[in-house]
Write a protein that holds these residues in place. Structure first.
Motif, PDB file in Angstrom:
ATOM      1  N   CYS A   1       0.806  -1.226   0.000  1.00  0.00           N
ATOM      2  CA  CYS A   1       0.000   0.000   0.000  1.00  0.00           C
ATOM      3  C   CYS A   1       0.839   1.277   0.000  1.00  0.00           C
ATOM      4  O   CYS A   1       0.302   2.375   0.187  1.00  0.00           O
ATOM      5  CB  CYS A   1      -0.950  -0.002   1.203  1.00  0.00           C
TER       6      CYS A   1
ATOM      7  N   HIS B   1      -0.379   4.421  -2.196  1.00  0.00           N
ATOM      8  CA  HIS B   1      -1.740   4.917  -1.968  1.00  0.00           C
ATOM      9  C   HIS B   1      -2.045   6.271  -2.599  1.00  0.00           C
ATOM     10  O   HIS B   1      -3.187   6.504  -3.017  1.00  0.00           O
ATOM     11  CB  HIS B   1      -2.045   4.964  -0.468  1.00  0.00           C
TER      12      HIS B   1
ATOM     13  N   ARG C   1      -7.655   0.636   2.764  1.00  0.00           N
ATOM     14  CA  ARG C   1      -6.859   0.180   1.618  1.00  0.00           C
ATOM     15  C   ARG C   1      -5.948  -0.971   2.031  1.00  0.00           C
ATOM     16  O   ARG C   1      -5.760  -1.927   1.276  1.00  0.00           O
ATOM     17  CB  ARG C   1      -6.031   1.341   1.078  1.00  0.00           C
TER      18      ARG C   1
ATOM     19  N   GLY D   1      -5.998  -4.529   0.469  1.00  0.00           N
ATOM     20  CA  GLY D   1      -4.778  -5.083  -0.109  1.00  0.00           C
ATOM     21  C   GLY D   1      -4.477  -6.469   0.415  1.00  0.00           C
ATOM     22  O   GLY D   1      -4.118  -7.389  -0.341  1.00  0.00           O
TER      23      GLY D   1
END
Length: 299
Positions: free
Chosen positions: A227, A230, A275, A279
Motif C-alpha cells: 500500500c 496509496h 486500503r 490489499g
C-alpha cells in the motif's frame, strides 16, 4: 548489450508461451474469475466502498467515513455498485491470473529469482487489468460518492452520449500505474516474505514447502506493504469523481498537487487503513489463494 537485444528474445518467448499456454491458461482464466468474484462479494467491496469515500471526502476520519457510508444506505451501502463490480471482478481476475502466472513462469525460466519474477509478473498482470477496470471503477466511484438521483444506468448513457468510449476512462493513467505497482508489490513482496520464511524456518532449502500458516502470513505481509502507492489511488478516485460529477478535467499530477496543497501530505494517504485491509484481502485470494489452488490441481 543493447536493450533491443536483451528484451527481444524475452518478448518473443513470452508471446510463444501465450499462444501455447493450453489448458493451464484456460484454468488460470477460470480460477482468476472465481477467486476475484469471491474476494469482491465478501469483504472486498465493503473495503473498496469505505476506501473510496475516504479518498474523495478527505475531511472525514476513518471512523466518520465508515459511519457515513452506513448512513447513506444502511449495511447495503457497503455493497454499492455490486453489479458493475462483479463484472469487473470476473474479467479483471481472469486477465490478472492468466497474464501474471504466464509472465512469472517465463521470467523464472529466464533465470529470474522468485521476487523479481513476482515483480515483473505482477506489473504485467496489473497493467492488463486497466482495460476492464477503467469503466467499472468509474461507475463504482459514482455509486459511492456521486449524486444519488443519477442511477448507474443513467450515468452510462450520459457518458456514452457526451464523451463516447473514452469517457469511461477518466483517471486511466492513475489506474494503470496503480495496478502495475499494486500487483508488482503484492506478488513481489509476498514472494520476498515466502523466501524469508524459507531462509529462517527451512534452512534456506529452495524446494521447501511452506505451511499454510506461513503462506497466509506471507500474503498478509505482502498485501500490507504493497500500500506504499496509496497516493495513486487518491488521484484515481478524485479524477473519476470529478468526471462523474461534470467537473473540469485535471491530470494525475495536477490532482496530486491540489490534494497536497489543500490537505498536506496526509491527504495523499486518506483511506490507507481500509486500503490495507483491501490489499491484504485481495493478496490472500489472488496471490496466496491462487498458489494453493494451483498446488492441488492435477499436473
Amino acid at each position: 548489450v543493447s536493450t533491443q537485444s536483451t528484451w527481444g528474445p524475452f518478448l518473443i518467448g513470452l508471446l510463444r508461451k501465450m499462444v501455447h499456454s493450453g489448458g493451464s491458461g484456460a484454468q488460470d482464466l477460470a480460477n482468476g474469475a472465481l477467486l476475484q468474484c469471491a474476494e469482491a462479494i465478501t469483504l472486498g467491496l465493503p473495503f473498496e466502498v469505505w476506501k473510496t469515500r475516504m479518498g474523495r471526502m478527505r475531511n472525514e476520519t476513518t471512523v466518520e467515513a465508515f459511519v457515513n457510508v452506513y448512513r447513506r444506505g444502511g449495511a447495503g451501502a457497503f455493497w454499492a455498485g455490486a453489479a458493475p463490480k462483479l463484472v469487473e471482478s470476473a474479467s479483471k481476475g481472469a486477465i490478472l491470473l492468466f497474464s501474471k502466472e504466464l509472465i512469472m513462469n517465463f521470467s523464472l525460466e529466464a533465470g529470474c529469482n522468485n521476487t523479481v519474477a513476482g515483480l515483473i509478473g505482477g506489473a504485467g498482470g496489473g497493467v492488463t487489468q486497466t482495460i476492464v477496470m477503467g469503466p467499472c471503477t468509474y461507475l463504482v466511484t459514482h455509486a459511492v460518492t456521486g449524486d444519488k438521483s443519477v442511477s448507474v444506468t443513467q450515468l452510462m448513457n450520459n457518458t456514452w452520449k457526451n464523451k463516447g468510449f473514452a469517457g469511461f476512462y477518466p483517471g486511466g493513467s492513475a489506474i494503470a500505474l496503480r495496478q502495475a505497482t499494486n500487483w508488482a508489490s503484492r506478488q513481489g513482496f509476498t514472494e520476498f516474505f515466502r523466501d524469508m520464511f524459507i531462509s529462517f524456518n527451512h534452512a534456506g532449502e529452495k524446494k521447501a514447502k511452506l505451511s499454510k500458516t506461513e503462506e497466509v502470513l506471507s500474503g498478509i505481509l505482502g498485501g500490507t506493504v504493497s500500500c506504499w502507492n496509496h497516493p495513486l489511488e487518491v488521484a484515481r478516485i478524485e479524477m473519476q469523481a470529478r468526471a462523474s460529477s461534470g467537473q473540469s478535467h485535471q491530470s494525475m499530477v495536477q490532482v496530486l498537487k491540489a490534494v497536497k496543497n489543500e490537505y498536506g501530505v496526509a491527504g495523499l494517504f486518506k483511506g490507507i487503513i481500509p486500503r490495507m485491509c483491501l490489499g491484504v484481502w485481495q493478496t490472500l485470494f489472488m496471490v496466496t489463494g491462487a498458489k494453493l489452488i494451483k498446488e492441488h490441481l492435477p499436473k
